[in-house]
Design an enzyme around this catalytic site. Structure first.
Site, mmCIF file in Angstrom:
data_model
loop_
_atom_site.group_PDB
_atom_site.id
_atom_site.type_symbol
_atom_site.label_atom_id
_atom_site.label_comp_id
_atom_site.label_asym_id
_atom_site.label_seq_id
_atom_site.Cartn_x
_atom_site.Cartn_y
_atom_site.Cartn_z
ATOM 1 N N ASP A 1 23.996 92.994 75.130
ATOM 2 C CA ASP A 1 24.907 92.899 76.266
ATOM 3 C C ASP A 1 26.340 93.008 75.751
ATOM 4 O OD1 ASP A 1 25.494 92.338 79.043
ATOM 5 O OD2 ASP A 1 23.642 91.178 79.066
ATOM 6 N N ASP B 1 28.405 94.895 80.846
ATOM 7 C CA ASP B 1 28.619 93.998 81.976
ATOM 8 C C ASP B 1 29.820 94.445 82.814
ATOM 9 O OD1 ASP B 1 27.870 91.350 83.182
ATOM 10 O OD2 ASP B 1 29.931 90.852 82.642
ATOM 11 N N GLU C 1 26.740 98.266 84.130
ATOM 12 C CA GLU C 1 26.606 97.539 85.394
ATOM 13 C C GLU C 1 27.812 97.901 86.254
ATOM 14 O OE1 GLU C 1 25.961 92.965 86.943
ATOM 15 O OE2 GLU C 1 27.419 93.339 85.366
ATOM 16 N N HIS D 1 18.660 88.893 85.611
ATOM 17 C CA HIS D 1 19.084 87.489 85.510
ATOM 18 C C HIS D 1 20.011 87.069 86.649
ATOM 19 C CE1 HIS D 1 22.280 89.900 83.850
ATOM 20 N NE2 HIS D 1 23.095 88.876 83.899
ATOM 21 N N ASP D 2 20.517 88.030 87.422
ATOM 22 C CA ASP D 2 21.422 87.736 88.545
ATOM 23 C C ASP D 2 20.745 87.889 89.907
ATOM 24 O OD1 ASP D 2 23.695 87.173 87.029
ATOM 25 O OD2 ASP D 2 24.341 89.266 86.971
#
Length: 559
Positions: free
Chosen positions: A98, A199, A256, A329-330
């Site tokens: 990440d 991210d 993302e 995870h979100d």
């Protein structure tokens, strides 16, 4: 079709805090991941995406990084990380890390220096502005509630944080900052990683002047997204990043990118633009959000889902590449969100998996998805750990006198902790996740839904995923075939064809808990058919008319 290893890969996402705890402190760690590498190998995945394991005060579960080149003590050591990389590579599994470079932690050495004085060398690494008459510089709202600005007494100015106040935004206009980031990325690539998941990468460029956002909510703040999503210099920065770092390695990159349309998405992923390999788009993730955003629950129709997916499948065809995901995870668990997590949990989980692995793009599996883990409903807000959830509850219930039950229903449906409860390994205490007290409570259904049970049952969701991954490796049409939607207006059935080099797939999905009739159009001709996979036992020979059972999925190869 330009063939690449990352197009043919299946990615498994690991949220290490909740994956497997090796030392009994209640927190998943790197050695815990090492213990489960053979499990990942058995599933058949090609790539692991590891959520942040860097040094962090953990205000936002590791997305507030204080040192990009160190490992958080809770997760282990750099030696543990190196051992994990070796264990994955030994089994032919790649590792992507990440990359969180829209913001750092306020405890990062750059920010510690930046806040000392207005003429500090690091001041311009972040976005500082004077206030106006005791008010923040503009009306932007943080994604985690409240103003996106925090006042700092030491220099009598505000700093921008699109997320938590402990996550100050970096100032990408500063060339020295960008070089520091590229140097750090190169350091990780030289250690042998195979790429990055980036991210909120489309937030790194802000519009000059940082004007007030236009749509002001009840709280007096505006999202401001029109001034920081896909900003004026974002493509310049990514092309520079590609030129200085990414192009020098055979890696995969996924960005993302909230708020991106297919037309905008092509700008990020078109081969000739030399930016990223693929993006995570959020249109599908917003299908059940009302006008008030994520927490405003709305009904969705299958035609809307088909329209979103088709728009991206066709919009990127021959120009870019899709990433295929139903949770992370979100996001809440897909079987609870798009399927039936009760009576038809197994059937609907397999149906959703069939869709995600038979579209054009790279499929992502989030830990626990492959055993059909579900959303959780904790009784008390004190059982939740996620900063976004807790801030929203405080703002709406404690300060805003909103109905508690209504807010809790939204949390049950959309809260990020749905995906962050510990992985279910077996039916022992704490689901085999830890010998200690878990950092967050478990979903109480772990005695039924766990890896041990899945591996003991040849008809389990796990083995269905394993078969889908194997089929994808054996049949190039799964990866490279174009996409043709059938039954566009049908509100129950999602069906489509994939075509590649004379190979054809017919995918038929009943999206709901009722029986419906599928009828194949007369103009789809074929000499023979082969059933590749289905989530029910299939006996009938003809496919011109099929009585589909609840959540039934079938994939045929036509020739």
């Amino acid at each position: 079709m330009n063939k690449k290893w990352w197009k043919e890969a299946v990615v498994y996402q690991i949220y290490p805090r909740s994956f497997n705890d090796s030392n009994g402190d209640g927190i998943g760690d790197l050695r815990g991941v090492i213990e489960k590498v053979d499990y990942l190998d058995k599933l058949g995945i090609d790539v692991v995406w590891l959520n942040p394991v860097y040094e962090s005060p953990n205000d936002d579960n590791g997305y507030d990084i204080s040192d990009y080149q160190a490992i958080m003590d809770e997760f282990g050591t750099m030696m543990d990380w190196e051992e994990l990389l070796e264990a994955l590579h030994d089994r032919g599994i790649k590792l992507i890390m990440d990359l969180v470079v829209n913001h750092t932690s306020d405890e990062h050495k750059w920010f510690v220096e930046s806040r000392k004085s207005k003429d500090n060398l690091y001041r311009d690494y972040y976005i500082w502005r004077p206030g106006e008459d005791g008010a923040p510089p503009n009306n932007w709202r943080s994604h985690f509630s409240g103003s996106a600005w925090d006042y700092d007494e030491q220099t009598d100015e505000y700093y921008l944080h699109l997320f938590s106040s402990k996550q100050p935004d970096l100032n990408w206009k500063n060339p020295n900052l960008r070089q520091e980031i590229y140097k750090m990325m190169t350091w990780w690539l030289e250690k042998g990683i195979d790429g990055f998941r980036m991210d909120v990468i489309n937030m790194i460029s802000k519009v000059e002047g940082l004007p007030d956002g236009e749509e002001v909510g009840e709280d007096g703040y505006a999202s401001g997204g029109e001034y920081f999503l896909n900003g004026p210099k974002v493509h310049d920065y990514l092309q520079e990043m590609n030129q200085e770092v990414l192009s020098k390695y055979d890696i995969m990159t996924v960005g993302e990118t909230p708020g991106v349309t297919p037309k905008q998405g092509i700008k990020y992923v078109a081969k000739e633009r030399k930016e990223l390999d693929m993006v995570f788009q959020f249109e599908l993730m917003d299908i059940d959000s009302g006008e008030g955003g994520k927490w405003d629950l709305a009904d969705w129709k299958l035609t809307e889902l088909k329209n979103i997916i088709s728009k991206w499948q066709i919009g990127l065809e021959n120009q870019g590449w899709n990433s295929l995901y139903l949770n992370n995870h979100d996001q809440p668990r897909p079987v609870s969100r798009f399927g039936d997590d009760d009576k038809y949990r197994v059937e609907s989980a397999k149906m959703l998996a069939t869709m995600n692995h038979t579209l054009q793009g790279t499929p992502y599996i989030y830990q626990g998805e492959e055993i059909g883990m579900t959303n959780v409903e904790f009784d008390s807000i004190t059982d939740y750990e996620d900063i976004e959830t807790l801030n929203m509850y405080q703002e709406r219930v404690v300060e805003g006198n909103k109905d508690r039950e209504e807010v809790m229903e939204a949390i049950y449906a959309k809260g990020r902790d749905n995906a962050r409860t510990p992985m279910h390994w077996d039916n022992s205490e704490n689901a085999g996740f830890t010998d200690g007290k878990p950092w967050i409570k478990l979903n109480p259904n772990y005695k039924e839904i766990n890896v041990e049970n899945a591996l003991d049952n040849p008809d389990s969701i796990f083995y269905y995923y394993q078969k889908l991954i194997k089929l994808r490796k054996e049949n190039p049409v799964f990866v490279y075939g174009n996409y043709q939607l059938l039954l566009e207006d049908d509100e129950n059935i999602y069906a489509y064809l994939r075509n590649y080099n004379g190979q054809r797939l017919l995918v038929i999905l009943n999206f709901f808990a009722k029986e419906v009739k599928f009828e194949l159009s007369d103009n789809i001709n074929f000499a023979s058919k082969e059933l590749l996979i289905s989530n029910y036992e299939v006996n009938e020979e003809q496919i011109s008319e099929i009585d589909l059972r609840p959540y039934e999925a079938r994939v045929y190869k036509l020739s």
